[in-house]
Scaffold this motif. Structure first.
Motif, PDB file in Angstrom:
ATOM      1  N   PHE A  13      -3.933 -23.981   4.379  1.00 34.78           N
ATOM      2  CA  PHE A  13      -3.945 -24.123   2.722  1.00 34.78           C
ATOM      3  C   PHE A  13      -5.111 -24.641   2.336  1.00 34.78           C
ATOM      4  N   GLU A  14      -5.225 -26.062   2.620  1.00 35.09           N
ATOM      5  CA  GLU A  14      -6.323 -26.954   1.966  1.00 35.09           C
ATOM      6  C   GLU A  14      -7.774 -26.150   2.111  1.00 35.09           C
ATOM      7  N   ALA A  63       0.174 -23.416 -10.153  1.00 34.72           N
ATOM      8  CA  ALA A  63       0.129 -24.654 -10.656  1.00 34.72           C
ATOM      9  C   ALA A  63       0.448 -25.813  -9.511  1.00 34.72           C
ATOM     10  N   ALA A  64       1.402 -25.073  -8.837  1.00 37.05           N
ATOM     11  CA  ALA A  64       1.840 -26.191  -7.585  1.00 37.05           C
ATOM     12  C   ALA A  64       0.801 -26.263  -6.616  1.00 37.05           C
ATOM     13  N   GLY A  65      -0.079 -25.171  -6.144  1.00 35.41           N
ATOM     14  CA  GLY A  65      -1.064 -24.963  -5.323  1.00 35.41           C
ATOM     15  C   GLY A  65      -2.278 -25.869  -5.869  1.00 35.41           C
ATOM     16  N   ARG A  66      -2.578 -25.796  -7.204  1.00 32.78           N
ATOM     17  CA  ARG A  66      -3.698 -26.751  -7.595  1.00 32.78           C
ATOM     18  C   ARG A  66      -3.330 -28.262  -7.512  1.00 32.78           C
ATOM     19  N   ALA A  67      -2.176 -28.708  -7.776  1.00 33.52           N
ATOM     20  CA  ALA A  67      -1.785 -29.900  -7.485  1.00 33.52           C
ATOM     21  C   ALA A  67      -1.651 -30.555  -6.303  1.00 33.52           C
ATOM     22  N   TYR A  68      -1.179 -29.564  -5.271  1.00 37.95           N
ATOM     23  CA  TYR A  68      -1.237 -29.765  -3.669  1.00 37.95           C
ATOM     24  C   TYR A  68      -2.689 -30.001  -3.299  1.00 37.95           C
ATOM     25  N   GLN A  69      -3.485 -29.087  -3.573  1.00 38.30           N
ATOM     26  CA  GLN A  69      -4.832 -29.115  -2.943  1.00 38.30           C
ATOM     27  C   GLN A  69      -5.681 -30.320  -3.733  1.00 38.30           C
ATOM     28  N   SER A  70      -5.505 -30.439  -5.025  1.00 39.80           N
ATOM     29  CA  SER A  70      -6.011 -31.683  -5.630  1.00 39.80           C
ATOM     30  C   SER A  70      -5.951 -33.049  -4.906  1.00 39.80           C
ATOM     31  N   GLY A  71      -4.694 -33.174  -4.265  1.00 36.21           N
ATOM     32  CA  GLY A  71      -4.382 -34.249  -3.640  1.00 36.21           C
ATOM     33  C   GLY A  71      -4.594 -34.310  -2.122  1.00 36.21           C
TER      34      GLY A  71
END
Length: 305
Positions: A13-14, A63-71
């Motif tokens: 995913f990342e 939105a969840a994907g953006r938050a997950y990837q940013s972390g």
């Protein structure tokens, strides 16, 4: 107990989120695009949230994907850096600094001998950076000019970027007031067209228009000014050493903020690494040292009878 779900899916995913496609992620991880798609789908099922919107020709993060990837991306960067540090030979200590060419020549390199005296075992490597360059994956840190907003990076202020005209001492004695400046003698920097208008407006001489020779970088413009070609717009801290040595003179005391500052940039995980920590302490101390003020031009004395 850490709740780590499906690390292969997280990696897939990342990579897909960062690169923007399953194909690019597959090439990076040496698997097929279909394998990346399956792993991401399984990860979404296990998390219970959608990470991507699958569109006809592209992927779009939810939105969840953006938050997950940013972390996740900083975590993987830190893991790669830690692995490189642990597996490197004990004798190899490398610090890679991304800076623009003028900052390197005008400020950093003249002071590196002091850092080398403190940390002779660290191999310092200077690489091309600056405002237009993205932060490199292999950089320990960078120094650049900006507004302090670099997502994903820590930005610590080093200097204010103040502007003031400078020129050779022989030319400076002919300049008694800003109105003595002549447009054709005002040296310009191509990527900073607002410098002269900003300073001339503050000096109350907006009628003057800079029409002198144009150079790509501040360093070239300052060299031209030192050689007597005209008056360059100096920027701190590029001019500090030349003012102190008398190679350049600031004919007027007025300085104008450029509206940006110089920052030390680094990723959060770097803060605990000993070689970067040593460099950070040194550059913060060097930047805090009092800078030399503008040297007044020496006026020719008028003979008296």
């Amino acid at each position: 107990m850490r709740r780590l779900l499906f690390l292969n899916g997280i990696k897939a995913f990342e990579a897909a989120a960062r690169s923007g496609s399953f194909a690019a992620a597959g090439a990076e991880l040496n698997v097929s695009a279909a394998a990346i798609s399956r792993m991401v789908h399984l990860l979404e099922e296990r998390l219970g949230v959608a990470l991507f919107e699958r569109k006809a020709n592209r992927l779009a993060l939810t939105a969840a994907g953006r938050a997950y990837q940013s972390g996740l991306t900083p975590i993987f960067d830190a893991l790669a850096s830690l692995t490189a540090q642990v597996t490197a030979p004990a004798s190899l200590r490398v610090l890679t600094i991304g800076v623009g060419p003028t900052f390197a020549m005008r400020w950093l390199i003249p002071r590196l001998a002091d850092f080398r005296k403190e940390q002779p075992e660290i191999d310092v490597r200077i690489t091309t950076g600056g405002v237009a360059a993205p932060f490199g994956d292999d950089w320990s840190c960078g120094v650049t000019l900006g507004d302090g907003a670099w997502p994903g990076l820590i930005a610590e202020p080093l200097f204010a970027a103040d502007l003031m005209p400078v020129c050779a001492p022989k030319l400076a004695v002919t300049l008694k007031r800003p109105g003595d400046l002549k447009g054709p003698s005002l040296i310009r920097v191509a990527h900073s067209p607002d410098d002269w208008p900003s300073w001339l407006k503050a000096a109350g001489t907006s009628r003057i228009t800079a029409r002198g020779p144009e150079f790509q970088y501040y360093g070239q413009a300052l060299q031209a000014a030192g050689d007597g070609l005209g008056v360059a717009m100096g920027i701190r801290p590029y001019i500090d050493d030349d003012l102190a040595a008398g190679r350049l003179v600031a004919p007027f005391a007025l300085s104008v903020p450029k509206g940006m500052r110089w920052y030390l940039l680094y990723r959060g995980f770097q803060a605990e690494q000993r070689d970067f920590a040593a460099f950070r302490r040194w550059i913060m101390r060097a930047a805090a040292q009092p800078r030399t003020g503008p040297q007044p031009a020496r006026r020719k004395k008028t003979a008296t009878m």
